[in-house]
Design a protein around this motif. Structure first.
Motif, PDB file in Angstrom:
ATOM      1  N   VAL A 313       0.847  -1.199   0.000  1.00  0.00           N
ATOM      2  CA  VAL A 313       0.000   0.000   0.000  1.00  0.00           C
ATOM      3  C   VAL A 313       0.882   1.249   0.000  1.00  0.00           C
ATOM      4  O   VAL A 313       0.648   2.211  -0.747  1.00  0.00           O
ATOM      5  N   ILE A 317       0.993   4.212  -2.973  1.00  0.00           N
ATOM      6  CA  ILE A 317       0.753   5.631  -2.694  1.00  0.00           C
ATOM      7  C   ILE A 317       1.926   6.463  -3.194  1.00  0.00           C
ATOM      8  O   ILE A 317       1.748   7.528  -3.803  1.00  0.00           O
ATOM      9  N   HIS A 338      -3.059   3.920  -9.352  1.00  0.00           N
ATOM     10  CA  HIS A 338      -2.263   3.546  -8.180  1.00  0.00           C
ATOM     11  C   HIS A 338      -3.053   3.750  -6.888  1.00  0.00           C
ATOM     12  O   HIS A 338      -3.039   2.879  -5.999  1.00  0.00           O
ATOM     13  N   PHE A 339      -3.728   4.887  -6.754  1.00  0.00           N
ATOM     14  CA  PHE A 339      -4.483   5.144  -5.529  1.00  0.00           C
ATOM     15  C   PHE A 339      -5.677   4.189  -5.416  1.00  0.00           C
ATOM     16  O   PHE A 339      -6.015   3.740  -4.315  1.00  0.00           O
ATOM     17  N   ALA A 342      -4.338   0.992  -4.089  1.00  0.00           N
ATOM     18  CA  ALA A 342      -4.037   1.097  -2.662  1.00  0.00           C
ATOM     19  C   ALA A 342      -5.308   0.987  -1.824  1.00  0.00           C
ATOM     20  O   ALA A 342      -5.330   0.302  -0.787  1.00  0.00           O
ATOM     21  N   ASN A 349      -7.273   4.107   4.163  1.00  0.00           N
ATOM     22  CA  ASN A 349      -6.008   4.841   4.125  1.00  0.00           C
ATOM     23  C   ASN A 349      -6.250   6.280   3.680  1.00  0.00           C
ATOM     24  O   ASN A 349      -6.681   6.524   2.548  1.00  0.00           O
ATOM     25  N   ALA A 352      -4.245   7.597   0.609  1.00  0.00           N
ATOM     26  CA  ALA A 352      -4.759   7.111  -0.669  1.00  0.00           C
ATOM     27  C   ALA A 352      -6.075   7.795  -1.035  1.00  0.00           C
ATOM     28  O   ALA A 352      -6.320   8.117  -2.207  1.00  0.00           O
TER      29      ALA A 352
END
Length: 759
Positions: A313, A317, A338-339, A342, A349, A352
């Motif tokens: 994760v 990020i 990508h986020f 995550a 999170n 994220a």
């Protein structure tokens, strides 16, 4: 003197050089330079000093880093180094010839300084220090022959060097930059891991109330640079640099970290850390606290936010943040992916969640514009989740300010951004976005203050310098605006937005050929962005090529579903060709889409004003009700709809209301005349003002004054109904012909230089 050739400095630069020589070896703060060289002129600021020092270095050949004559002392000011030059005695210097026209009266011989030691451009430079008559105060300043071993000469009209009134007082807050850590793993495949380590240390350090911390986007710009520590510290304006390396083998991590003093380039400390991989997050915090303890004698507070629950994760990020730093559409879309990944692994999170909100906003800013069916902000769900998890997180509060701004609640946005800054004074994004909303509200001085802080914290992330250049331009500081953009592009030639903005200002100053080259370059850097292609289509008209603009628009329409942007381009092409009815139909179709854009209803009302003023006023009262308040809420951003409203109020017998609004309009036009105004100011507002007052001769003179250095939306001057009394005069036709000739010359320049390197 250089190779027997004389170079004459402008009075401002010669005064600055004189002051440096008189105070050689001393560290001179920017405030001290401003007061001693410029006096108390309002236009003299830290940025004025930066511009002047850069220009003086260029004249002296002191342009290569590290600088050798005029040294920047991080966080304190500048020092003139006498050891970098050698004296020339007496008759070794040829007598100067007759004064250059630009050098001022009374110029004469008064000693000299030899050039920089070394080779290349600077070898053999001889600098003749002349007697100057300052044009402003008509005071003669005589500079004697300079010898490094001689005692400093007396100052002229300034306090002694040891005066406490101007002592170089460094900021009490210390400044630190964290460079990207090197990946020393044998396979070299742990780059994101190393980046994440440095990024987390930066984030922890920003929580210190006693440190100024350079943002990741600027410190990471030196990833592959060959610059030395002192050079990097000068550019980032910091006291210390943290650098390090990472090695990872199986479940073990070895980190070497070094804290280096910027002035001496000596190590303040060097530590080696060997930890199990499972202690990664504790290791990051230990390094950050070691830095904070060394610089401030305090430890860092905790974040209070849920941390990443796995290295996977954490690395996702990091990848998302680094992708956003590149600020292109393609990279923004990668960041979203990508986020998203995550959050699939850790839905709570906060990093994220806010990263996804920011990345989606970046995609939206570079992709299609919003329609009536697309008004629901689908990022609100992610923002609300983050608020529940960490209501007092500075990044969450800053993202809430962004949401207020997007929802057209500027006052709430300002209040929220100020809270974010109070929570984390090192949040460059919060400072930057606060400056932007203040700018949009016409509060240019306040905007400049916030944007300068953002640039101090994040000098190499393009939006800060670009937006600060906007604020300078709006205050009439065009030289500083262009200087900042050019300097930034020297360092970051791949930042498309900077090319886009400098093109706007070059076009406003008549250099449309060079402006078009920057627009083409921005498109080359970000080819997937429809916004970049849109700008290129529009700028073809700036150099008078409507056929290329039309072909570009057709290609854009075939590639993207962009009804707003395509319609906008087609209406402006119709306007370029004088096809007013077709232009009006396109504008009606665009406004019917329901976009939030304020420009198109203003343009449609302007079109209606040519033949149906009641209809124009009805549209303006619906879309710009503040124009009809008493007093009006007029800002420089609203001069176009205000002009139309005044004209139609005059035409429909509402003279009293027209007179009230015209008074506010005239005040704003005077402000833009003396301060330049934001980029939406096109340059003909003064002519509008004269025409609306019935001063047609003055309107014609104002237009004639624009011709030599103005090409911005030059077509269609005969479109405005208030210019009808002068439209058919020989002088008006002559100025249009001169404009068209100038545009043709700019088009020829572009075609001849389109493939040449941008400098």
């Amino acid at each position: 003197m250089h190779d027997g050739q004389e170079t004459y400095l402008a009075p401002r630069l010669l005064a600055l050089l004189t002051y440096f020589v008189e105070h050689r070896g001393e560290v001179l703060s920017r405030d001290r330079i401003v007061e001693s060289v410029w006096g108390h002129l309002d236009a003299a600021t830290d940025d004025s000093v930066n511009v002047a020092v850069s220009s003086l270095r260029r004249e002296l050949g002191d342009t290569r880093r590290p600088h050798r004559v005029i040294l920047a002392i991080p966080r304190r000011g500048y020092r003139f180094d006498p050891d970098a030059i050698a004296p020339i005695e007496g008759d070794a210097v040829p007598a100067p010839s007759a004064p250059h026209p630009e050098s001022g009266a009374g110029a004469g011989r008064a000693g000299s300084i030899a050039g920089l030691h070394g080779s290349g451009r600077t070898a053999g430079l001889v600098l003749g220090l002349l007697v100057v008559v300052a044009a402003v105060i008509a005071a003669v300043i005589t500079i004697g022959a300079y010898r490094p071993d001689a005692p400093p000469p007396p100052t002229v009209g300034n306090p002694p060097a040891d005066s406490t009134a101007h002592a170089a007082a460094p900021d009490d807050r210390k400044a630190v930059a964290v460079l990207p850590f090197l990946d020393m793993t044998p396979g070299g495949d742990h780059g994101p891991f190393a980046d994440g380590l440095a990024d987390r240390i930066i984030h922890m350090l920003t929580l210190s109330p006693d440190l100024d911390v350079t943002a990741r986007t600027s410190s990471f710009a030196f990833r592959d640079a060959s610059a030395g520590i002192g050079d990097i510290a000068e550019r980032l304006d910091v006291d210390v640099i943290l650098e390090g390396s990472v090695q990872r083998a199986d479940d073990q991590i070895r980190v070497l970290a070094q804290l280096i003093d910027a002035d001496t380039e000596m190590h303040l400390w060097s530590r080696s850390y060997d930890r199990p991989a499972g202690e990664l997050f504790a290791l990051q915090d230990d390094i950050a606290n070691e830095v904070a303890r060394t610089m401030t004698d305090t430890l860092l507070p905790g974040t209070g936010e849920p941390a990443a629950d796995s290295q996977q994760v954490w690395e996702l990020i990091t990848r998302g943040r680094l992708a956003m730093d590149r600020f292109t559409l393609g990279d923004s879309e990668q960041a979203v992916a990508h986020f998203d990944a995550a959050l699939a692994l850790q839905p709570d999170n906060v990093d994220a969640l806010i990263g996804l909100v920011d990345a989606i906003g970046m995609v939206r800013s570079q992709g299609p514009m919003r329609t009536a069916e697309d008004r629901e902000d689908f990022t609100e769900e992610y923002l609300e989740r983050a608020r529940r998890l960490a209501p007092d997180s500075s990044q969450v509060v800053r993202a809430l300010g962004d949401w207020h701004f997007r929802s057209n609640r500027p006052e709430q946005a300002i209040e929220t951004y100020r809270r974010a800054v109070a929570l984390n004074p090192n949040d460059a994004t919060a400072h930057r976005n606060l400056g932007r909303v203040l700018f949009r509200m016409g509060r240019f001085d306040d905007a400049t203050e916030s944007l300068r802080k953002a640039v101090q914290l994040d000098p190499l992330f393009g939006l800060g310098p670009v937006w600060l250049a906007d604020a300078f331009w709006a205050q009439g500081r065009a030289e500083e605006a262009l200087f900042r953009l050019r300097r930034f592009l020297e360092e970051r030639p791949g930042f498309a937005q900077a090319h886009d903005r400098i093109a706007t200002y070059l076009a406003q100053s008549g250099q449309t050929g060079q402006a078009m080259r920057h627009i083409v370059r921005a498109h080359e850097l970000d080819p997937d962005s429809p916004g970049r292609r849109f700008s290129m289509c529009e700028f073809w008209l700036q150099i008078g090529d409507d056929l290329s603009a039309e072909a570009c628009t057709n290609t854009l329409a075939e590639s993207y579903d962009l009804p707003f942007r395509i319609g906008y381009l087609r209406q402006i092409i119709h306007g370029f060709r004088g096809e007013w009815d077709a232009m009006e139909r396109e504008l009606e179709a665009i406004v019917a889409l329901g976009n939030r854009d304020p420009l198109t209803p203003a343009l449609l009302a302007q079109s209606y004003s040519r033949h149906d003023c009641p209809r124009a006023l009805a549209l303006l009262e619906e879309r710009f009700p503040v124009l009809f308040d008493a007093p009006s809420g007029l800002t420089p951003m609203m001069l176009l709809p205000a002009r139309t409203a005044i004209h139609c109020l005059q035409q429909t017998g509402r003279g009293d209301r027209a007179e009230t609004l015209l008074a506010s309009f005239s005040d704003q036009v005077e402000r833009t005349r003396t301060e330049q105004g934001p980029w939406l100011v096109s340059g003909i507002e003064t002519a509008w003002d004269h025409a609306l007052h019935g001063r047609h001769e003055q309107a014609l003179v104002a237009l004639e004054e624009l011709v030599e250095d103005w090409r911005y939306y030059w077509w269609g001057l005969d479109y405005y109904p208030e210019f009808a009394p002068i439209r058919d005069t020989p002088r008006f036709r002559a100025l249009m012909e001169r404009l068209e000739r100038g545009v043709a010359e700019e088009r020829e320049y572009f075609e001849a230089h389109r493939d040449a390197p941008l400098t």
